[in-house]
Motif scaffolding. Structure first.
Motif, PDB file in Angstrom:
ATOM      1  N   VAL A  77       0.837  -1.203   0.000  1.00 11.44           N
ATOM      2  CA  VAL A  77       0.000   0.000   0.000  1.00 11.44           C
ATOM      3  C   VAL A  77       0.871   1.252   0.000  1.00 11.44           C
ATOM      4  O   VAL A  77       0.649   2.184  -0.790  1.00 11.44           O
ATOM      5  N   LEU A  78       1.865   1.287   0.879  1.00 12.29           N
ATOM      6  CA  LEU A  78       2.747   2.459   0.954  1.00 12.29           C
ATOM      7  C   LEU A  78       3.536   2.642  -0.343  1.00 12.29           C
ATOM      8  O   LEU A  78       3.684   3.769  -0.833  1.00 12.29           O
ATOM      9  N   GLY A  79       4.053   1.559  -0.885  1.00 13.19           N
ATOM     10  CA  GLY A  79       4.807   1.632  -2.131  1.00 13.19           C
ATOM     11  C   GLY A  79       3.954   2.103  -3.296  1.00 13.19           C
ATOM     12  O   GLY A  79       4.373   2.941  -4.104  1.00 13.19           O
ATOM     13  N   ALA A  80       2.735   1.577  -3.394  1.00 19.78           N
ATOM     14  CA  ALA A  80       1.836   1.971  -4.476  1.00 19.78           C
ATOM     15  C   ALA A  80       1.419   3.433  -4.331  1.00 19.78           C
ATOM     16  O   ALA A  80       1.343   4.170  -5.317  1.00 19.78           O
ATOM     17  N   ALA A  81       1.161   3.860  -3.098  1.00 18.72           N
ATOM     18  CA  ALA A  81       0.791   5.264  -2.866  1.00 18.72           C
ATOM     19  C   ALA A  81       1.967   6.191  -3.209  1.00 18.72           C
ATOM     20  O   ALA A  81       1.780   7.241  -3.839  1.00 18.72           O
ATOM     21  N   GLY A  82       3.170   5.807  -2.806  1.00 17.20           N
ATOM     22  CA  GLY A  82       4.344   6.601  -3.141  1.00 17.20           C
ATOM     23  C   GLY A  82       4.576   6.682  -4.640  1.00 17.20           C
ATOM     24  O   GLY A  82       4.910   7.744  -5.179  1.00 17.20           O
ATOM     25  N   PHE A  83       4.369   5.566  -5.329  1.00 15.15           N
ATOM     26  CA  PHE A  83       4.529   5.539  -6.780  1.00 15.15           C
ATOM     27  C   PHE A  83       3.536   6.475  -7.459  1.00 15.15           C
ATOM     28  O   PHE A  83       3.906   7.282  -8.314  1.00 15.15           O
ATOM     29  N   ALA A  84       2.269   6.395  -7.058  1.00 13.48           N
ATOM     30  CA  ALA A  84       1.243   7.247  -7.665  1.00 13.48           C
ATOM     31  C   ALA A  84       1.529   8.720  -7.392  1.00 13.48           C
ATOM     32  O   ALA A  84       1.421   9.563  -8.297  1.00 13.48           O
ATOM     33  N   LEU A  85       1.908   9.041  -6.165  1.00 17.33           N
ATOM     34  CA  LEU A  85       2.193  10.433  -5.810  1.00 17.33           C
ATOM     35  C   LEU A  85       3.407  10.966  -6.568  1.00 17.33           C
ATOM     36  O   LEU A  85       3.375  12.077  -7.111  1.00 17.33           O
ATOM     37  N   LEU A  86       4.475  10.180  -6.632  1.00 14.11           N
ATOM     38  CA  LEU A  86       5.676  10.630  -7.342  1.00 14.11           C
ATOM     39  C   LEU A  86       5.402  10.772  -8.838  1.00 14.11           C
ATOM     40  O   LEU A  86       5.845  11.742  -9.461  1.00 14.11           O
ATOM     41  N   ALA A  87       4.655   9.856  -9.419  1.00 13.33           N
ATOM     42  CA  ALA A  87       4.334   9.949 -10.847  1.00 13.33           C
ATOM     43  C   ALA A  87       3.505  11.199 -11.143  1.00 13.33           C
ATOM     44  O   ALA A  87       3.796  11.928 -12.098  1.00 13.33           O
ATOM     45  N   LEU A  88       2.491  11.451 -10.323  1.00 14.82           N
ATOM     46  CA  LEU A  88       1.684  12.656 -10.528  1.00 14.82           C
ATOM     47  C   LEU A  88       2.515  13.918 -10.336  1.00 14.82           C
ATOM     48  O   LEU A  88       2.357  14.894 -11.075  1.00 14.82           O
ATOM     49  N   THR A  89       3.401  13.901  -9.358  1.00 14.66           N
ATOM     50  CA  THR A  89       4.234  15.074  -9.092  1.00 14.66           C
ATOM     51  C   THR A  89       5.193  15.347 -10.249  1.00 14.66           C
ATOM     52  O   THR A  89       5.398  16.499 -10.630  1.00 14.66           O
ATOM     53  N   LEU A  90       5.773  14.296 -10.813  1.00 12.70           N
ATOM     54  CA  LEU A  90       6.692  14.488 -11.929  1.00 12.70           C
ATOM     55  C   LEU A  90       5.963  14.961 -13.189  1.00 12.70           C
ATOM     56  O   LEU A  90       6.566  15.601 -14.051  1.00 12.70           O
ATOM     57  N   CYS A  91       4.680  14.678 -13.281  1.00  8.97           N
ATOM     58  CA  CYS A  91       3.883  15.085 -14.446  1.00  8.97           C
ATOM     59  C   CYS A  91       2.993  16.287 -14.174  1.00  8.97           C
ATOM     60  O   CYS A  91       2.202  16.675 -15.031  1.00  8.97           O
ATOM     61  N   VAL A  92       3.102  16.897 -12.998  1.00  4.73           N
ATOM     62  CA  VAL A  92       2.154  17.936 -12.592  1.00  4.73           C
ATOM     63  C   VAL A  92       2.164  19.148 -13.518  1.00  4.73           C
ATOM     64  O   VAL A  92       1.098  19.681 -13.852  1.00  4.73           O
ATOM     65  N   ASP A  93       3.298  19.582 -13.970  1.00  4.97           N
ATOM     66  CA  ASP A  93       3.344  20.753 -14.845  1.00  4.97           C
ATOM     67  C   ASP A  93       2.626  20.463 -16.165  1.00  4.97           C
ATOM     68  O   ASP A  93       1.865  21.297 -16.669  1.00  4.97           O
ATOM     69  N   THR A  94       2.858  19.290 -16.698  1.00  2.00           N
ATOM     70  CA  THR A  94       2.203  18.897 -17.940  1.00  2.00           C
ATOM     71  C   THR A  94       0.703  18.728 -17.731  1.00  2.00           C
ATOM     72  O   THR A  94      -0.099  19.155 -18.561  1.00  2.00           O
ATOM     73  N   LEU A  95       0.310  18.105 -16.624  1.00  2.00           N
ATOM     74  CA  LEU A  95      -1.113  17.927 -16.336  1.00  2.00           C
ATOM     75  C   LEU A  95      -1.806  19.274 -16.144  1.00  2.00           C
ATOM     76  O   LEU A  95      -2.938  19.452 -16.596  1.00  2.00           O
ATOM     77  N   GLN A  96      -1.138  20.214 -15.505  1.00  2.00           N
ATOM     78  CA  GLN A  96      -1.725  21.549 -15.350  1.00  2.00           C
ATOM     79  C   GLN A  96      -1.925  22.204 -16.711  1.00  2.00           C
ATOM     80  O   GLN A  96      -2.940  22.862 -16.946  1.00  2.00           O
ATOM     81  N   THR A  97      -0.986  22.031 -17.619  1.00  2.00           N
ATOM     82  CA  THR A  97      -1.111  22.594 -18.968  1.00  2.00           C
ATOM     83  C   THR A  97      -2.306  21.976 -19.685  1.00  2.00           C
ATOM     84  O   THR A  97      -3.084  22.681 -20.325  1.00  2.00           O
ATOM     85  N   ILE A  98      -2.446  20.670 -19.572  1.00  2.00           N
ATOM     86  CA  ILE A  98      -3.549  19.986 -20.236  1.00  2.00           C
ATOM     87  C   ILE A  98      -4.889  20.431 -19.670  1.00  2.00           C
ATOM     88  O   ILE A  98      -5.814  20.763 -20.412  1.00  2.00           O
ATOM     89  N   PHE A  99      -5.006  20.478 -18.351  1.00  2.00           N
ATOM     90  CA  PHE A  99      -6.288  20.773 -17.733  1.00  2.00           C
ATOM     91  C   PHE A  99      -6.621  22.252 -17.707  1.00  2.00           C
ATOM     92  O   PHE A  99      -7.787  22.622 -17.644  1.00  2.00           O
ATOM     93  N   ALA A 100      -5.636  23.116 -17.756  1.00  2.00           N
ATOM     94  CA  ALA A 100      -5.905  24.554 -17.723  1.00  2.00           C
ATOM     95  C   ALA A 100      -6.614  25.002 -18.993  1.00  2.00           C
ATOM     96  O   ALA A 100      -7.472  25.875 -18.960  1.00  2.00           O
ATOM     97  N   ALA A 101      -6.267  24.384 -20.116  1.00  2.00           N
ATOM     98  CA  ALA A 101      -6.859  24.790 -21.393  1.00  2.00           C
ATOM     99  C   ALA A 101      -8.362  24.519 -21.429  1.00  2.00           C
ATOM    100  O   ALA A 101      -9.132  25.343 -21.902  1.00  2.00           O
TER     101      ALA A 101
END
Length: 163
Positions: A92-116
């Motif tokens: 559970v901890l490993g999967a949560a860390g993986f999801a959080l780190l993946a979202l964090t590394l992609c956050v700038d791109t996701l903000q660009t996609i969703f802001a439009a």
């Protein structure tokens, strides 16, 4: 589907992939870091190449999709092989860390996609962006520590052979 729901679906999918495959956070986290470096260096070359070959997208910017795919791809490969957790809480901890780190590394791109398409930012993505450096540092340090602890345990047969 609004942006927050889509982010939640992405986070749940990342969590589920790591949880179901039982892969250790160390390998997945380091693969995400490698994917992040890969996306920064390869996306500017790969996007024009894809455009020259007629690959376009109507709903999402192609460069953003390329960045997200390049960031996640190395970790996705390691979901099929590598060290695994045996205990539920570590999964559970490993999967949560993986999801959080993946979202964090992609956050700038996701903000660009969703802001439009959203006329505003998603609050959760804003929080990730504001704490991006800390989350990435803690995530990579935790991944390194987990990878160091992922050594193969000595089996009883190997212990007996040494004695």
């Amino acid at each position: 589907m609004n942006a927050l729901m889509l982010v939640a679906v992405i986070a749940i999918a990342l969590f589920a992939a790591a949880y179901i495959t039982r892969r250790r956070f160390g390998v997945l986290g380091l693969a995400l870091a490698a994917g992040s470096v890969l996306s920064v260096n390869a996306a500017p070359m790969l996007t024009p190449f894809l455009l020259q070959h007629g690959i376009t997208m109507t709903r999402l910017p192609l460069d953003s999709v390329v960045v997200v795919i390049l960031t996640i791809a190395p970790a996705a490969i390691f979901l099929f092989t590598g060290p695994a957790y045996n205990k539920m809480i570590l999964r559970v901890l490993g999967a949560a860390g993986f999801a959080l780190l993946a979202l964090t590394l992609c956050v700038d791109t996701l903000q660009t996609i969703f802001a439009a398409g959203n006329n505003g930012q998603v609050t959760f993505l804003q929080q990730l962006h504001e704490n991006q450096n800390i989350i990435i540092i803690v995530g990579i340090v935790a991944a390194i520590a987990d990878a160091m602890l992922a050594g193969k345990p000595k089996s009883k047969e190997r212990k007996k052979a040494k004695d």
